[in-house]
Design a protein around this motif. Structure first.
Motif, mmCIF file in Angstrom:
data_model
loop_
_atom_site.group_PDB
_atom_site.id
_atom_site.type_symbol
_atom_site.label_atom_id
_atom_site.label_comp_id
_atom_site.label_asym_id
_atom_site.label_seq_id
_atom_site.Cartn_x
_atom_site.Cartn_y
_atom_site.Cartn_z
ATOM 1 N N GLN A 1 -5.231 4.209 11.109
ATOM 2 C CA GLN A 1 -6.283 4.729 10.226
ATOM 3 C C GLN A 1 -7.625 4.046 10.410
ATOM 4 O O GLN A 1 -8.674 4.687 10.293
ATOM 5 C CB GLN A 1 -5.854 4.570 8.759
ATOM 6 N N VAL B 1 -3.364 6.610 3.680
ATOM 7 C CA VAL B 1 -2.775 5.606 2.806
ATOM 8 C C VAL B 1 -3.908 4.863 2.105
ATOM 9 O O VAL B 1 -4.813 4.320 2.754
ATOM 10 C CB VAL B 1 -1.893 4.623 3.599
ATOM 11 N N TYR B 2 -3.850 4.833 0.798
ATOM 12 C CA TYR B 2 -4.907 4.215 0.003
ATOM 13 C C TYR B 2 -5.009 2.720 0.309
ATOM 14 O O TYR B 2 -4.015 1.995 0.320
ATOM 15 C CB TYR B 2 -4.621 4.408 -1.488
ATOM 16 N N THR C 1 3.621 6.540 0.365
ATOM 17 C CA THR C 1 3.413 6.295 1.788
ATOM 18 C C THR C 1 4.721 6.416 2.554
ATOM 19 O O THR C 1 5.734 5.831 2.169
ATOM 20 C CB THR C 1 2.839 4.884 1.992
ATOM 21 N N HIS D 1 0.865 -1.179 0.000
ATOM 22 C CA HIS D 1 0.000 0.000 0.000
ATOM 23 C C HIS D 1 0.900 1.226 0.000
ATOM 24 O O HIS D 1 1.107 1.881 1.013
ATOM 25 C CB HIS D 1 -0.921 -0.027 1.218
ATOM 26 N N ILE E 1 -0.032 1.206 10.150
ATOM 27 C CA ILE E 1 -0.865 2.202 9.476
ATOM 28 C C ILE E 1 -2.338 1.863 9.653
ATOM 29 O O ILE E 1 -3.171 2.741 9.930
ATOM 30 C CB ILE E 1 -0.511 2.276 7.980
ATOM 31 N N LYS F 1 0.800 4.125 -1.882
ATOM 32 C CA LYS F 1 0.376 5.445 -2.350
ATOM 33 C C LYS F 1 -0.613 6.071 -1.378
ATOM 34 O O LYS F 1 -1.434 5.382 -0.766
ATOM 35 C CB LYS F 1 -0.244 5.350 -3.746
ATOM 36 N N THR F 2 -0.521 7.375 -1.268
ATOM 37 C CA THR F 2 -1.455 8.124 -0.426
ATOM 38 C C THR F 2 -2.646 8.568 -1.254
ATOM 39 O O THR F 2 -2.638 8.498 -2.481
ATOM 40 C CB THR F 2 -0.764 9.350 0.190
ATOM 41 N N SER G 1 7.342 3.400 3.311
ATOM 42 C CA SER G 1 7.115 2.332 2.337
ATOM 43 C C SER G 1 8.367 2.060 1.521
ATOM 44 O O SER G 1 9.335 2.835 1.520
ATOM 45 C CB SER G 1 5.970 2.705 1.391
ATOM 46 N N GLU H 1 2.551 -1.825 7.496
ATOM 47 C CA GLU H 1 1.175 -1.581 7.055
ATOM 48 C C GLU H 1 0.184 -1.879 8.175
ATOM 49 O O GLU H 1 -0.880 -1.240 8.253
ATOM 50 C CB GLU H 1 0.870 -2.425 5.817
#
Length: 379
Positions: free
Chosen positions: A143, A110-111, A295, A91, A139, A93-94, A298, A136
């Motif tokens: 989130q 974070v997408y 991210t 993961h 994260i 990319k934001t 990452s 992750e």
């Protein structure tokens, strides 16, 4: 078992994972293609490889023992335990929450690890979320803490297959028409305006003009969404002069990994291909938009932060000769917490969700098929 293939990019990842159990005679696998802006060509590809494909309206009426997906659209419509995973290098990319206005958040979400995609009305939609790295999980805990109980740190199946493919490098290069005394330069682009192809459409012609054919071969790996958004005819038309000059241009359905294994150099952006190339020890130059697009912590951040930036104003051959390699071990350490084990852990997770005993022993990751595409000049 239902495999939900939103795009060609996600389809590549799903096919790797489906192979872990589709030989089991107790399991029937069926595919479906949900509504998605970039789903053009997915059903055709699935039919071409012999998959049984159900129309989406029928798939969401049926009940399944497990649904597997590498994207997030339509999760709430499925009648099955759902295993969701990333379709790229973790993961990395934001994103900006849809509908949100005003100043940017101090830390962009974070997408794929955000409640917008993982929950509906306070309920966690997936029964399992496959993560590639412990980072992750941190994260997710920040989130979307309600989803932590269903998270599984399983590693990266794509990276494991890339590693398994390294002994086949010579065979891949021969299939591409690359001679022993030539260096293969791969130009890779993710999709969108910040992608290399969208942001610098002049780069491929520049590279082709500056790299002598007797010493270098050039291949372009364009994200499947580029082909979907513009159409195959248009993309090939834009690159007609490059193709006539010897550019190797795999299509979106082709397995890009053999080309990366065969490469000596990769010129890329913040997309997953650049990250995987650095994790294999390939020499990388980048034209990425900056660290704000990836991210924090990452593998993508590690690569973009450490790789040298290509300067289109300077001779490309000189930059290829002088480029310093990125710390390969540092990239791998950020890419996966379970190197070599993704297949085993994902297989165990799927059988647990299916409520079936796991049969036999898990096979080791297999090399990817050899590339089927050569340059038009050499074909």
């Amino acid at each position: 078992m239902l495999i939900v293939a939103h795009t060609i990019a996600s389809c590549h990842r799903l096919l790797d994972v489906v192979e872990l159990l589709e030989e089991d005679p107790r399991i029937q696998t069926v595919f479906t293609v949900p509504p998605d802006a970039f789903n053009r060509g997915v059903a055709r590809h699935l039919h071409r490889i012999g998959a049984l494909v159900l129309p989406w309206p029928q798939a969401v009426r049926e009940e399944f023992d497990l649904a597997l997906t590498a994207a997030y659209g339509g999760l709430a419509d499925l009648h099955a335990p759902v295993l969701v995973m990333a379709h790229g290098a973790g993961h990395g990319k934001t994103t900006r929450p849809s509908g949100r206005r005003g100043p940017a958040l101090a830390t962009a979400p974070v997408y794929g690890l955000d409640p917008q995609r993982l929950t509906r009305n306070g309920e966690v939609l997936p029964s399992a979320i496959a993560l590639s790295h412990e980072h992750e999980l941190d994260i997710l805990r920040r989130q979307c803490p309600e989803a932590v109980p269903v998270a599984v740190v399983a590693g990266d199946p794509c990276f494991d297959r890339l590693v398994a493919s390294l002994p086949e490098r010579g065979r891949y290069r021969r299939a591409l028409g690359v001679d022993d005394d030539q260096e293969l330069v791969v130009v890779s682009s993710t999709w969108g305006r910040t992608g290399l192809f969208g942001n610098r459409p002049d780069l491929l012609p520049l590279v082709m003009d500056q790299l002598p054919r007797e010493r270098f071969r050039v291949a372009a790996l364009l994200h499947p969404a580029v082909w979907c958004a513009h159409g195959h005819r248009q993309v090939r038309a834009w690159l007609r002069s490059c193709r006539e000059a010897g550019l190797i241009l795999p299509g979106p359905e082709d397995d890009w990994r053999s080309v990366v294994v065969a490469a000596d150099h990769v010129i890329g952006d913040h997309g997953s291909v650049t990250t995987y190339a650095a994790a294999l020890g390939r020499k990388v130059l980048h034209l990425a938009p900056g660290l704000s697009a990836v991210t924090a912590g990452s593998a993508q951040e590690t690569v973009i932060g450490a790789a040298e930036r290509l300067d289109p104003r300077r001779p490309v051959p000189d930059q290829l000769r002088s480029v310093r390699p990125v710390d390969q071990a540092a990239v791998v350490a950020r890419l996966t917490s379970r190197p070599g084990r993704a297949g085993t852990l994902l297989r165990q997770t799927m059988y647990r969700l299916l409520r079936l005993d796991e049969p036999g022993r898990h096979r080791q990751p297999a090399p990817v098929p050899e590339p089927r595409v050569r340059s038009e000049r050499s074909s």
